[in-house]
Design an enzyme around this catalytic site. Structure first.
Site, PDB file in Angstrom:
ATOM      1  N   LYS A  56      -3.599   1.759   6.690  1.00 18.64           N
ATOM      2  CA  LYS A  56      -4.366   1.512   5.547  1.00 18.64           C
ATOM      3  C   LYS A  56      -5.247   0.383   5.537  1.00 18.64           C
ATOM      4  CE  LYS A  56      -3.756  -1.224   2.714  1.00 18.64           C
ATOM      5  NZ  LYS A  56      -4.329  -2.382   2.495  1.00 18.64           N
ATOM      6  N   THR A  92      -6.351  -6.832   4.646  1.00 18.61           N
ATOM      7  CA  THR A  92      -5.087  -6.381   5.074  1.00 18.61           C
ATOM      8  C   THR A  92      -4.821  -5.027   5.765  1.00 18.61           C
ATOM      9  OG1 THR A  92      -3.694  -7.845   3.536  1.00 18.61           O
ATOM     10  CG2 THR A  92      -2.745  -5.799   4.303  1.00 18.61           C
ATOM     11  N   THR A 120      -3.728   0.734  -1.157  1.00 22.94           N
ATOM     12  CA  THR A 120      -3.987   0.059  -2.166  1.00 22.94           C
ATOM     13  C   THR A 120      -5.377   0.526  -2.716  1.00 22.94           C
ATOM     14  OG1 THR A 120      -4.602  -1.747  -0.409  1.00 22.94           O
ATOM     15  CG2 THR A 120      -2.493  -1.879  -1.279  1.00 22.94           C
ATOM     16  N   ASN A 173     -13.900  -6.621  -5.242  1.00 22.15           N
ATOM     17  CA  ASN A 173     -13.189  -7.874  -4.985  1.00 22.15           C
ATOM     18  C   ASN A 173     -13.428  -9.002  -6.079  1.00 22.15           C
ATOM     19  OD1 ASN A 173     -11.854  -7.774  -2.162  1.00 22.15           O
ATOM     20  ND2 ASN A 173     -13.864  -6.697  -1.966  1.00 22.15           N
ATOM     21  N   GLU A 182     -14.352  -0.866   1.538  1.00 21.73           N
ATOM     22  CA  GLU A 182     -14.863  -1.179   0.200  1.00 21.73           C
ATOM     23  C   GLU A 182     -16.325  -0.861  -0.166  1.00 21.73           C
ATOM     24  OE1 GLU A 182     -10.723  -3.472  -0.961  1.00 21.73           O
ATOM     25  OE2 GLU A 182     -12.609  -4.723  -0.867  1.00 21.73           O
TER      26      GLU A 182
END
Length: 468
Positions: free
Chosen positions: A220, A242, A194, A463, A333
């Protein structure tokens, strides 16, 4: 408190004119992915990744199919999120493992939509994905043998017709892309992604009692990462992230022993990482063991009947799972740091693990890491905020920075007394991309590790507009 509308521009002007935001480039992650020889991948699997239309861009893969083609029975084990809002694919996969007694021959994964909090329709869609993938198996059983995983935006239903068409295309025909080469494994890994910046794929060979086996896996995750996973129907624990992962081996391991080994491994790998302290509705780690490297009459490795072989397999799986888990943190991230948090001298492993988790999720610690500020008082505050099975004696606690370049550690606190810290040396260590924070409690002999990263401006940007 609310500001009068005529005051808002003035307040913002004053804030913006006195605040300087220093941006920092996120380090490249390209070196973390490289081609692997076909020989290191386990025998008896066929995989692919393809674009079916969950994601908008046609060149972005969003569906992975993994099949065991071994003539031997394939054992399956999994650890699932303990979040109260378990996604439909989590519920379906738990049921499949329970119904089959730990046997499954296929995994299907979509990215771009989590199929979480989607009600009755979500459950129907997850079962439809399982049934469509079952049809690709040789001699499919009457009950489903497919485990399902999904990742992406929560609260949206799947474009199920597109997904089923993508799965169906892998039946015999010109559109079939299932294979066993590195390219096939890499396509499957890319279909998991993702906000990941690279496909997380690893493989290795290992030996047990003179016999060579292979293990490969993909996972992932880059955000919403702080997993707390357990075996099917495990009691609920703390809410934590996730993350999806799939590990495949050609060793033959009994279902109960595979589950036991995975539960142990996950506690020391995927349940020991944190990017942002948030738990997902979809976290799932699956292991398949198809026995393709063993003779048809060889017994499956079992913890009761073959304790030494089982112990060797368990340690191999734990080491491999830790390698995969650390890739998630390195790809956090907006992350600019990879930080190992080691807690030693705890009364129990659970105590050490809880302290390491608290340090790893502290926003104050993580922002200090991004700012490259050796503010070790925040580490100590996080350490002391967790109740343990035995009380902490502050006079026995040590805190230090361990540099990644093998130079001397820097003591910050010794037996509860602050050291006269060389700030220049502390800056040298904390500016490194990799570093270790070590806390010694001095009240026991147990230890635990956690892997975490910093909080950056980029994390907020990613985000803040994730759905767009």
């Amino acid at each position: 408190m609310s500001w009068p509308m005529n005051r808002v521009p003035a307040v913002w002007k004053r804030f913006s004119s006195t605040t300087t935001i220093v941006t920092k480039t996120t380090p490249s992650k390209a070196h973390l992915h490289k081609a692997l020889p076909d020989s290191v991948f386990p025998h008896g699997y066929a995989l692919t990744g393809l674009h079916c239309g969950v994601k908008k861009k046609a060149e972005v893969l969003d569906l992975a199919v993994i099949l065991s083609t071994s003539p031997r029975p394939t054992s399956a084990a999994a650890c699932f999120t303990r979040n109260a809002f378990k996604a439909a694919p989590v519920v379906v996969s738990q049921e499949v493992i329970q119904q089959t007694g730990g046997r499954a021959r296929a995994v299907v994964v979509n990215s771009g939509c989590a199929n979480a909090v989607t009600g009755k329709q979500g459950m129907e869609d997850a079962w439809a994905m399982a049934r469509e993938t079952d049809a690709l198996l040789t001699n499919p059983a009457t009950s489903s043998e497919t485990l399902v995983m999904s990742t992406g935006v929560i609260g949206q239903t799947l474009p199920i017709a597109k997904i089923l068409a993508g799965i169906r295309a892998q039946s015999l025909g010109e559109k079939r892309t299932l294979g066993s080469t590195f390219d096939a494994w890499e396509r499957a890994a890319r279909a998991f992604m993702t906000t990941d910046t690279f496909p997380k794929l690893r493989a290795r060979t290992f030996n047990i009692n003179g016999k060579e086996y292979r293990m490969a896996g993909m996972d992932k995750g880059a955000g919403m990462i702080h997993p707390d996973m357990g075996p099917p129907a495990a009691p609920s624990g703390q809410l934590h992230a996730t993350l999806l992962g799939c590990i495949l081996t050609d060793a033959a391991v009994s279902p109960r022993s595979l589950q036991s080994a995975l539960t142990y491994a996950v506690d020391r790998s995927f349940n020991s990482i944190s990017v942002d302290g948030d738990m997902s509705t979809n976290d799932t780690i699956i292991v398949l063991a198809n026995g393709a490297a063993t003779a048809a009459d060889d017994a499956e490795i079992d913890e009761e009947h073959h304790p030494e072989a089982y112990e060797a397999f368990k340690q191999e799986l734990t080491s491999f799972a830790a390698d995969l888990a650390q890739l998630v943190v390195r790809d956090g991230e907006g992350a600019t740091k990879f930080v190992t948090v080691t807690v030693e001298g705890a009364p129990t492993y659970a105590d050490a693990h809880r302290v390491a988790s608290r340090i790893s999720t502290s926003a104050l610690v993580k922002t200090a890491l991004f700012g490259e500020d050796a503010n070790w008082g925040r580490i100590l505050a996080a350490t002391g905020s967790i109740p343990l099975s035995a009380p902490v004696d502050p006079t026995r606690v040590n805190v230090s920075f361990i540099p990644s370049d093998n130079t001397a550690p820097l003591a910050l606190l010794v037996n509860g007394e602050p050291e006269k810290v060389d700030e220049a040396r502390a800056k040298e260590i904390i500016t490194q991309e990799d570093l270790e924070i070590k806390v010694e409690l001095g009240i026991g002999s147990e230890s635990a590790k956690y892997w975490t990263c910093d909080f950056s401006y980029e994390y907020v940007q990613i985000n803040g507009d994730y759905r767009t």
